[in-house]
Design a protein around this motif. Sequence first.
Motif, PDB file in Angstrom:
ATOM      1  N   THR A   1     138.603  59.635  57.400  1.00 50.64           N
ATOM      2  CA  THR A   1     138.632  61.063  57.017  1.00 50.64           C
ATOM      3  C   THR A   1     138.963  61.916  58.177  1.00 50.64           C
ATOM      4  N   LEU A   2     139.798  62.903  57.636  1.00 55.48           N
ATOM      5  CA  LEU A   2     140.678  63.633  58.819  1.00 55.48           C
ATOM      6  C   LEU A   2     139.477  65.056  58.895  1.00 55.48           C
ATOM      7  N   PRO A   3     139.486  65.409  60.266  1.00 57.20           N
ATOM      8  CA  PRO A   3     139.030  66.603  60.510  1.00 57.20           C
ATOM      9  C   PRO A   3     139.144  67.845  59.877  1.00 57.20           C
ATOM     10  N   GLY A   4     140.603  67.991  59.656  1.00 56.52           N
ATOM     11  CA  GLY A   4     141.099  69.094  58.677  1.00 56.52           C
ATOM     12  C   GLY A   4     140.559  69.073  57.193  1.00 56.52           C
ATOM     13  N   ASP A   5     140.330  67.893  56.659  1.00 60.19           N
ATOM     14  CA  ASP A   5     139.705  67.805  55.296  1.00 60.19           C
ATOM     15  C   ASP A   5     138.067  68.211  55.276  1.00 60.19           C
ATOM     16  N   VAL A   6     137.697  67.745  56.455  1.00 60.87           N
ATOM     17  CA  VAL A   6     136.171  68.079  56.499  1.00 60.87           C
ATOM     18  C   VAL A   6     135.978  69.530  56.604  1.00 60.87           C
ATOM     19  N   LYS A   7     136.726  70.191  57.381  1.00 58.46           N
ATOM     20  CA  LYS A   7     136.778  71.859  57.486  1.00 58.46           C
ATOM     21  C   LYS A   7     136.906  72.449  56.097  1.00 58.46           C
ATOM     22  N   ALA A   8     138.089  72.039  55.587  1.00 57.48           N
ATOM     23  CA  ALA A   8     138.365  72.798  54.383  1.00 57.48           C
ATOM     24  C   ALA A   8     137.114  72.473  53.301  1.00 57.48           C
ATOM     25  N   ARG A   9     136.555  71.250  53.165  1.00 56.66           N
ATOM     26  CA  ARG A   9     135.502  71.125  52.241  1.00 56.66           C
ATOM     27  C   ARG A   9     134.274  72.061  52.668  1.00 56.66           C
ATOM     28  N   TRP A  10     134.011  72.031  54.156  1.00 52.99           N
ATOM     29  CA  TRP A  10     132.872  72.801  54.680  1.00 52.99           C
ATOM     30  C   TRP A  10     132.989  74.201  54.041  1.00 52.99           C
ATOM     31  N   GLU A  11     134.011  74.931  54.480  1.00 54.01           N
ATOM     32  CA  GLU A  11     134.405  76.150  53.927  1.00 54.01           C
ATOM     33  C   GLU A  11     134.422  76.557  52.480  1.00 54.01           C
ATOM     34  N   ALA A  12     134.851  75.609  51.520  1.00 58.13           N
ATOM     35  CA  ALA A  12     134.523  75.393  50.154  1.00 58.13           C
ATOM     36  C   ALA A  12     132.924  75.780  49.713  1.00 58.13           C
ATOM     37  N   ILE A  13     132.274  74.881  50.399  1.00 61.67           N
ATOM     38  CA  ILE A  13     130.642  74.804  50.020  1.00 61.67           C
ATOM     39  C   ILE A  13     130.150  75.735  50.404  1.00 61.67           C
ATOM     40  N   LYS A  14     130.426  76.436  51.566  1.00 70.44           N
ATOM     41  CA  LYS A  14     129.959  77.649  52.100  1.00 70.44           C
ATOM     42  C   LYS A  14     130.201  78.812  51.195  1.00 70.44           C
ATOM     43  N   GLN A  15     131.577  78.982  50.542  1.00 69.63           N
ATOM     44  CA  GLN A  15     131.741  79.866  49.874  1.00 69.63           C
ATOM     45  C   GLN A  15     130.833  79.836  48.583  1.00 69.63           C
ATOM     46  N   GLN A  16     130.895  78.625  48.187  1.00 68.34           N
ATOM     47  CA  GLN A  16     129.949  78.512  46.817  1.00 68.34           C
ATOM     48  C   GLN A  16     128.378  78.696  47.069  1.00 68.34           C
ATOM     49  N   GLU A  17     127.857  78.568  48.355  1.00 70.63           N
ATOM     50  CA  GLU A  17     126.546  79.070  48.761  1.00 70.63           C
ATOM     51  C   GLU A  17     126.557  80.812  48.530  1.00 70.63           C
ATOM     52  N   ARG A  18     127.615  81.212  49.230  1.00 71.72           N
ATOM     53  CA  ARG A  18     127.674  82.583  49.223  1.00 71.72           C
ATOM     54  C   ARG A  18     127.619  83.128  47.797  1.00 71.72           C
ATOM     55  N   GLU A  19     128.262  82.764  46.725  1.00 72.41           N
ATOM     56  CA  GLU A  19     128.259  83.143  45.409  1.00 72.41           C
ATOM     57  C   GLU A  19     127.196  82.998  44.725  1.00 72.41           C
ATOM     58  N   ALA A  20     126.542  81.925  45.194  1.00 71.24           N
ATOM     59  CA  ALA A  20     125.220  81.616  44.531  1.00 71.24           C
ATOM     60  C   ALA A  20     123.945  82.305  45.073  1.00 71.24           C
ATOM     61  N   LYS A  21     124.171  83.071  46.308  1.00 72.96           N
ATOM     62  CA  LYS A  21     123.394  84.236  46.615  1.00 72.96           C
ATOM     63  C   LYS A  21     123.792  85.519  46.521  1.00 72.96           C
ATOM     64  N   GLY A  22     124.758  85.523  45.450  1.00 70.52           N
ATOM     65  CA  GLY A  22     125.130  86.959  44.866  1.00 70.52           C
ATOM     66  C   GLY A  22     125.888  87.763  46.008  1.00 70.52           C
ATOM     67  N   VAL A  23     126.260  87.210  47.121  1.00 72.37           N
ATOM     68  CA  VAL A  23     127.151  87.958  47.987  1.00 72.37           C
ATOM     69  C   VAL A  23     128.124  88.389  47.351  1.00 72.37           C
ATOM     70  N   GLN A  24     128.606  89.710  47.531  1.00 67.54           N
ATOM     71  CA  GLN A  24     129.850  90.224  46.823  1.00 67.54           C
ATOM     72  C   GLN A  24     130.904  90.518  48.008  1.00 67.54           C
ATOM     73  N   GLY A  25     132.073  89.971  47.938  1.00 69.28           N
ATOM     74  CA  GLY A  25     132.962  90.250  48.751  1.00 69.28           C
ATOM     75  C   GLY A  25     133.113  89.014  49.813  1.00 69.28           C
ATOM     76  N   LEU A  26     134.322  88.657  50.158  1.00 66.68           N
ATOM     77  CA  LEU A  26     134.544  87.425  51.244  1.00 66.68           C
ATOM     78  C   LEU A  26     133.916  87.898  52.575  1.00 66.68           C
ATOM     79  N   LEU A  27     133.960  88.836  52.973  1.00 69.15           N
ATOM     80  CA  LEU A  27     133.426  89.503  54.331  1.00 69.15           C
ATOM     81  C   LEU A  27     131.958  89.890  54.419  1.00 69.15           C
ATOM     82  N   ALA A  28     131.101  90.010  53.132  1.00 70.40           N
ATOM     83  CA  ALA A  28     130.260  90.567  53.180  1.00 70.40           C
ATOM     84  C   ALA A  28     129.168  90.325  53.875  1.00 70.40           C
ATOM     85  N   ASP A  29     129.050  88.745  54.082  1.00 72.80           N
ATOM     86  CA  ASP A  29     127.855  88.198  54.595  1.00 72.80           C
ATOM     87  C   ASP A  29     127.918  87.853  56.252  1.00 72.80           C
ATOM     88  N   ILE A  30     129.141  88.284  56.981  1.00 69.14           N
ATOM     89  CA  ILE A  30     129.255  88.338  58.271  1.00 69.14           C
ATOM     90  C   ILE A  30     128.382  89.520  59.003  1.00 69.14           C
TER      91      ILE A  30
END
Length: 265
Positions: free
Chosen positions: A117-146
């Motif tokens: 498994t390549l570190p780059g693949d892990v990083k991309a998957r991690w970010e995708a999962i975090k985005q799914q979590e943000r959407e599940a929380k109802g966070v509106q906008g890509l930058l909203a939860d920073i």
Amino acid sequence: MTAQYSLDDLLYLMARLRDPESGCPWDIKQDYASIAPSTLEEAYEVVDAIEKQDFVHLKEELGDLLFQVVFYSQLGKEEDRFEFEGVVSDLAAKLIRRHPHVFPEGTLQSRVDNRNTLPGDVKARWEAIKQQEREAKGVQGLLADIPLNLPALSRAAKLQKRAASVGFDWDDVYGPIAKVREELLEVEAELDSGDRQALEEELGDLLFAAVNIARYMKIDPEQALRLANQKFEYRFHFIEKSVGQPLEETSIHEMNRLWDLAKIS
């Protein structure tokens, strides 16, 4: 022999400190907001010990940072909001969820061969999962939860990184380098205008552009500036030790000469 205490002992100690009748008057008085500045301070002291490679004190600083988590958890328990055990459980669940390449069945015991498994693949998957979590929380906008209260350099890098994750980025590092030159010219243009607000805005744009170079090159701008601060302190202290008289009585020519010596010492 020094007593060896456990995490359970620490949780009991925290409860005792907050006991309304027999606890510590200072600890009883605290709330989430009042100890938040201490949390930031303790986190920076951990980083400081790491940067100095002061591993003797790192253990102590990590304990101080852990105490902040225990303190918040005690407050949550008193208000029937959450307890330390829940904090730990939620954290473990989140890490298992964000590492499907390590826990393929979503359980702590499940395993998989990760040697290819390549570190780059892990990083991309991690970010995708975090985005799914943000959407599940109802966070509106890509930058909203920073978080707004991140150090400004760190928050700038995080904003830029999040925007780059959807393709809003420079083609190469020479893009942000050119932007720095552009913003510097705009700062110079405002110097004689007398408009302090406009100058402040242009300086902010210049700093933001400089952060983009660091972010593009995968350098933490906060860390880079801390190192620059340390370098400045060392060189200025070299001047102080070398002049043999009050700095106010030392010419700028002499201080510059000593500064140049400090750079090669």
